[in-house]
Design a protein around this motif. Structure first.
Motif, mmCIF file in Angstrom:
data_model
loop_
_atom_site.group_PDB
_atom_site.id
_atom_site.type_symbol
_atom_site.label_atom_id
_atom_site.label_comp_id
_atom_site.label_asym_id
_atom_site.label_seq_id
_atom_site.Cartn_x
_atom_site.Cartn_y
_atom_site.Cartn_z
ATOM 1 N N MET A 1 0.805 -1.243 -0.106
ATOM 2 C CA MET A 1 -0.122 -0.098 0.023
ATOM 3 C C MET A 1 0.962 1.289 -0.020
ATOM 4 N N MET A 2 2.087 1.178 0.870
ATOM 5 C CA MET A 2 2.896 2.433 0.626
ATOM 6 C C MET A 2 3.427 2.702 -0.665
ATOM 7 N N ASN A 3 3.895 1.869 -1.182
ATOM 8 C CA ASN A 3 4.313 2.012 -2.800
ATOM 9 C C ASN A 3 3.009 2.571 -3.665
ATOM 10 N N HIS A 4 1.981 2.026 -3.543
ATOM 11 C CA HIS A 4 0.861 2.526 -4.021
ATOM 12 C C HIS A 4 0.505 4.001 -3.928
ATOM 13 N N ALA A 5 0.675 4.306 -2.527
ATOM 14 C CA ALA A 5 0.407 5.584 -2.037
ATOM 15 C C ALA A 5 1.251 6.660 -2.847
ATOM 16 N N THR A 6 2.677 6.085 -2.874
ATOM 17 C CA THR A 6 3.868 6.975 -3.332
ATOM 18 C C THR A 6 3.290 7.099 -5.046
ATOM 19 N N ALA A 7 2.878 6.282 -5.794
ATOM 20 C CA ALA A 7 2.362 6.379 -7.017
ATOM 21 C C ALA A 7 1.484 7.261 -7.100
ATOM 22 N N ASN A 11 1.406 11.020 -9.278
ATOM 23 C CA ASN A 11 0.407 11.591 -10.281
ATOM 24 C C ASN A 11 -0.506 12.412 -9.886
ATOM 25 N N ASN A 12 -0.066 13.210 -8.628
ATOM 26 C CA ASN A 12 -0.817 14.447 -8.364
ATOM 27 C C ASN A 12 -2.125 14.093 -7.615
ATOM 28 N N ARG A 13 -2.069 12.906 -7.050
ATOM 29 C CA ARG A 13 -3.507 12.351 -6.477
ATOM 30 C C ARG A 13 -3.162 12.258 -4.642
ATOM 31 N N GLU A 23 -5.535 4.181 6.089
ATOM 32 C CA GLU A 23 -6.056 2.709 6.325
ATOM 33 C C GLU A 23 -4.855 1.785 6.305
ATOM 34 N N ALA A 24 -3.722 2.026 5.526
ATOM 35 C CA ALA A 24 -2.583 1.068 5.966
ATOM 36 C C ALA A 24 -1.734 1.195 7.199
ATOM 37 N N TYR A 25 -1.776 2.414 7.607
ATOM 38 C CA TYR A 25 -1.102 2.978 8.939
ATOM 39 C C TYR A 25 -1.973 2.043 10.041
ATOM 40 N N ALA A 26 -3.320 2.496 10.099
ATOM 41 C CA ALA A 26 -4.200 1.526 11.022
ATOM 42 C C ALA A 26 -3.910 0.146 10.854
ATOM 43 N N ASP A 91 9.959 3.757 1.158
ATOM 44 C CA ASP A 91 8.952 2.851 0.464
ATOM 45 C C ASP A 91 9.076 1.561 1.042
ATOM 46 N N SER A 92 8.097 0.557 0.893
ATOM 47 C CA SER A 92 8.321 -0.767 1.419
ATOM 48 C C SER A 92 8.422 -1.721 0.244
ATOM 49 N N ASP A 93 9.049 -2.902 0.626
ATOM 50 C CA ASP A 93 9.140 -3.995 -0.241
ATOM 51 C C ASP A 93 8.306 -4.966 0.171
ATOM 52 N N ILE A 94 7.496 -4.767 1.062
ATOM 53 C CA ILE A 94 6.379 -5.814 1.713
ATOM 54 C C ILE A 94 4.974 -5.152 1.223
#
Length: 99
Positions: A1-7, A11-13, A23-26, A91-94
């Motif tokens: 999820m962390m890498n998805h958030a970075t993406a 992309n300005n989102r 959600e990921a942090y919780a 970033d996370s590799d998990i």
């Protein structure tokens, strides 16, 4: 999820990234505890993105907490602690398997 958030941020989102990071942090805190490396990284990234959206007070508090946890669990000179201190994105590799 962390890498998805970075993406998403790339992309300005950022608002979508913040929702995903919350959600990921919780989930990470619930499953791994707030002192786990991935939870600290997620908290740091969330703080960066909160600051970008103007939620500066929440961002500062979360950043300080992540920095204190990183220093306590990994040491003040650990690369992760230094990255958190510098407001650097981690970033996370998990990642969970794709559905």
């Amino acid at each position: 999820m962390m890498n998805h958030a970075t993406a998403l941020v790339t992309n300005n989102r950022t608002a979508e990234a913040v929702a995903l990071e919350r959600e990921a942090y919780a989930d990470l805190v619930r499953i791994l505890t707030a002192d786990h490396y991935d939870a600290i990284g997620c908290a740091s990234n969330l703080a960066i993105d909160l600051r970008a959206t103007g939620a500066t007070d929440e961002a500062a508090a979360l950043h300080q907490d992540a920095l204190e946890r990183a220093a306590a669990t990994m040491g003040a000179e650990h690369p992760t602690t230094l990255a958190v201190q510098a407001w650097g994105r981690l970033d996370s590799d998990i990642e969970p398997p794709a559905p």
